[in-house]
Design a protein around this motif. Structure first.
Motif, short mmCIF file in Angstrom:
data_model
loop_
_atom_site.label_atom_id
_atom_site.label_comp_id
_atom_site.label_asym_id
_atom_site.label_seq_id
_atom_site.Cartn_x
_atom_site.Cartn_y
_atom_site.Cartn_z
N GLY A 89 45.95 42.43 46.56
CA GLY A 89 44.73 41.64 46.41
C GLY A 89 43.50 42.25 47.04
O GLY A 89 42.48 41.55 47.16
N ASP A 90 43.53 43.52 47.47
CA ASP A 90 42.36 44.12 48.12
C ASP A 90 41.17 44.25 47.17
O ASP A 90 40.04 44.42 47.62
CB ASP A 90 42.71 45.47 48.75
N ALA A 91 41.41 44.20 45.86
CA ALA A 91 40.33 44.23 44.87
C ALA A 91 40.30 42.95 44.04
O ALA A 91 39.72 42.93 42.95
CB ALA A 91 40.48 45.45 43.97
N GLY A 92 40.95 41.91 44.56
CA GLY A 92 40.99 40.63 43.84
C GLY A 92 42.25 40.52 43.00
O GLY A 92 42.71 41.50 42.40
N LEU A 93 42.84 39.33 42.94
CA LEU A 93 44.06 39.09 42.17
C LEU A 93 43.72 38.51 40.80
O LEU A 93 42.77 37.74 40.65
CB LEU A 93 44.99 38.14 42.93
N HIS A 94 44.53 38.87 39.82
CA HIS A 94 44.37 38.39 38.45
C HIS A 94 45.60 37.56 38.06
O HIS A 94 46.71 37.78 38.57
CB HIS A 94 44.20 39.56 37.48
#
Length: 644
Positions: A511-516
């Motif tokens: 999740g370091d770049a956001g979770l989808h």
């Protein structure tokens, strides 16, 4: 150097051979100087070819390079010789219109000696001196001072000019130019290593060395001895070459003019009046008279040269016939008594210079044969006292004292530091330029002694320093070649795969770049398309499962393993736990199971396994034997923490 021969010229050929042999000594001195300069750098960056530790490797790789570099330096100096001498002494070219008396004498003597007329120059100085320079007969230059022109009559001036023309005829100008260039090169290489500092630093240096790195004490002494030997030896060689050549040139001058009395008179007039102001030490080697004592000795004494002329010409040197003198303000010719005084009288300068050639050369300062100044000598003695005090408990164990001075662990220390810094610089360059890491940085040894052996043999400060250099921190790893990196060595990475049951990635956090969401609609650019990634992996597994044994033996299985790694890392990072659940289901399909069976088969083929790196072999084995454990180390660490 007395002429113990029958006749004036019987020794010329022998002297030529002697000069060639002495010139070979310059090459030896140059190589000694090069060893002193290259020792530590090669020990750090090329220990397999470092002098002392690997003489054979050094001789094979660097002796030819040093010799070629020295030859190139000498060739460049010879090409620029006349121009360099002109800048150094400031002479001006003249012709018949400027100096008719001088040019007429030079041309007449040159014709008589079978030489092309040289160029002529004049130095506007009251000193009495002259020289010839150039590299061959066609571009030679004969230069005299204004004082010589004004103070010498025609016969005296003619013998001086004949002396300089003899240097041209004998090829001395080229030999002396090369000898001077060699001595400058030796001094340039060595003297920075002998640079002076203040007395307090010189006294304190050796005790500090004894506390921190005792083997360096011996190295400094060896460097000092070798440097002094090279410097003094080079000066002595040049003195012997120039001394012998001066005697020969005097002989040729007598032959050309048939007037030894005039030459004796001219030399006597020069004695004590030949020094040119602002001329650097040692640069008077090409002149008819120069320094005859000290570290920059270049000439035999005037007294010995006169003795040599008298010894072989007898009464001719004592007879002073009427002289020709075309000077407008010519003085009276010297009387016979003056000539006899010049032969048998010993000036103060002649007495001070009348000593052996070896004693007449020195280092040019107050250093002794160990290369130490008085302050450094006191510091060295104090350093010995400090060393014995630190090892007072080992005074009855000579082997332990010798071990403390053993240079081999220190050599390994320099090798570890040098190779490590070289590989780290190469790694940074590779990152900046996109280049592959040098193969030398993937080796397993940096020296005849491995790091472990060096640590085992090292003791005291050297051992402590080496241990500190080879101990990695929690996020820093030492590689077998001695460099440090945040990336573990291949052997460590392979061991981690086997023990931790995971594979290493470039570094990420879930999740370091956001979770989808896994059910997120597909984007047109294909980014974050989890189902598309899994479908592509399924297709690849089907190809592997259906491929022939020959095709599967190439890169097909390697690519399959890499794809599994990339997809698992991307899904864990961008989709989290729901994505991992979906991936596990997809990887359990029949196509993937068949592909893993093909992987197990190939791992039984030693030839295929031999083509894998240690890390690739460990990862392929993990996937083949335990597919459910084939996860990133980031995910494995998180899973372990959750269970706890």
């Amino acid at each position: 150097m007395m002429l113990r021969v029958n006749g004036l010229y019987g020794w010329v050929q022998a002297n030529d051979r002697r000069s060639v042999a002495l010139f070979a000594g310059f090459l030896a001195a140059l190589n000694v100087a090069a060893i002193l300069v290259l020792y530590i750098p090669l020990l750090a960056f090329d220990p397999d070819h470092a002098p002392v530790h690997a003489w054979g490797g050094y001789a094979e790789r660097y002796v030819p390079l040093v010799t070629l570099a020295a030859a190139g330096y000498l060739a460049l100096n010879l090409v620029r010789h006349v121009r360099s001498v002109q800048r150094l002494v400031g002479f001006t070219f003249v012709d018949d219109a400027d100096e008719p008396r001088l040019c007429r004498l030079v041309e007449t003597l040159a014709i008589g000696m079978g030489l092309p007329a040289p160029y002529v120059g004049v130095i506007e100085a009251r000193a009495l001196n002259a020289f010839a320079c150039g590299v061959n007969r066609r571009n030679a230059v004969v230069v005299v001072t204004r004082g010589l022109l004004d103070d010498l009559d025609d016969d005296e001036l003619g013998t001086v000019l004949a002396h300089e023309l003899a240097h041209i005829a004998n090829g001395d100008i080229r030999l002396l130019a090369a000898a001077n260039a060699c001595l400058r090169l030796v001094g340039w290489l060595i003297r920075p290593r002998l640079r002076r500092s203040d007395r307090l630093k010189e006294v304190a240096a050796f005790p500090l060395i004894m506390v921190t790195m005792p083997p360096l004490f011996l190295f400094v002494l060896i460097v000092g001895v070798c440097a002094q030997a090279a410097l003094r030896g080079s000066s002595l060689i040049r003195l012997l070459i120039t001394s012998s050549r001066e005697f020969v040139a005097d002989a040729r001058a007598v032959e050309a003019t048939q007037n030894p009395a005039a030459l004796v008179s001219a030399l006597r007039r020069l004695d004590g009046r030949s020094r040119l102001a602002d001329l650097p030490p040692g640069q008077d080697a090409i002149m008819i008279d120069g320094a005859c004592e000290g570290g920059f000795a270049t000439h035999p004494t005037i007294a010995r040269r006169i003795e040599a002329i008298v010894a072989v010409t007898g009464s001719m040197a004592l007879i002073a016939p009427p002289r020709r003198d075309t000077r407008t303000d010519a003085g009276a010719a010297p009387a016979v008594s003056a000539i006899r005084a010049s032969v048998f009288g010993a000036s103060t300068r002649a007495q001070t210079c009348g000593q052996s050639a070896l004693r007449r050369v020195g280092s040019g300062d107050d250093r002794n044969w160990l290369g130490l100044t008085p302050a450094m000598t006191a510091g060295a003695l104090l350093g010995v006292v400090v060393f014995l005090g630190l090892h007072r408990h080992e005074l009855t164990q000579p082997a332990a004292l010798v071990g403390a001075l053993d240079p081999r662990p220190a050599g390994a220390l320099f090798a570890v530091a040098g190779r490590g810094s070289l590989c780290n610089v190469a790694a940074l360059g590779g990152i900046a330029l996109g280049l592959q890491r040098p193969a030398a940085c993937e080796g397993t040894a940096v020296h005849d002694f491995t790091v472990a052996q060096a640590q085992a043999q090292a003791s005291g400060p050297v051992g402590a320093l080496l241990s500190a250099m080879t101990q990695a921190g929690p996020n820093l790893h030492m590689h077998p070649d001695g460099h440090f990196s945040s990336v573990p060595p291949a052997a460590v990475q392979a061991a981690d795969v086997r023990s931790k049951r995971c594979f290493r990635t470039r570094g990420y956090a879930q999740g370091d770049a956001g979770l989808h969401r896994v059910d997120e609609p597909r984007r047109r650019d294909g980014a974050f398309n989890i189902q598309g990634w899994l479908d592509g992996s399924e297709a690849q597994a089907s190809v592997v499962a259906a491929a022939s044994s020959e095709a599967v033996g190439g890169r097909m299985l390697k690519d399959y393993v890499e794809t599994r790694k990339t997809i698992y890392e991307s899904i864990d990072r961008f989709f989290g736990e729901p994505g991992l659940v979906l991936a596990r289901r997809a990887f359990a399909s029949p196509a993937h199971q068949r592909a893993i069976e093909r992987l197990r088969e190939r791992l039984g083929d030693p030839r295929w396994v031999a083509g894998l790196s240690p890390v690739e072999s460990a990862e392929a084995t993990l996937l083949a034997t335990s597919p459910e454990d084939f996860v990133t180390c980031v995910a494995r660490k998180r899973m372990t923490a959750q269970r706890l």
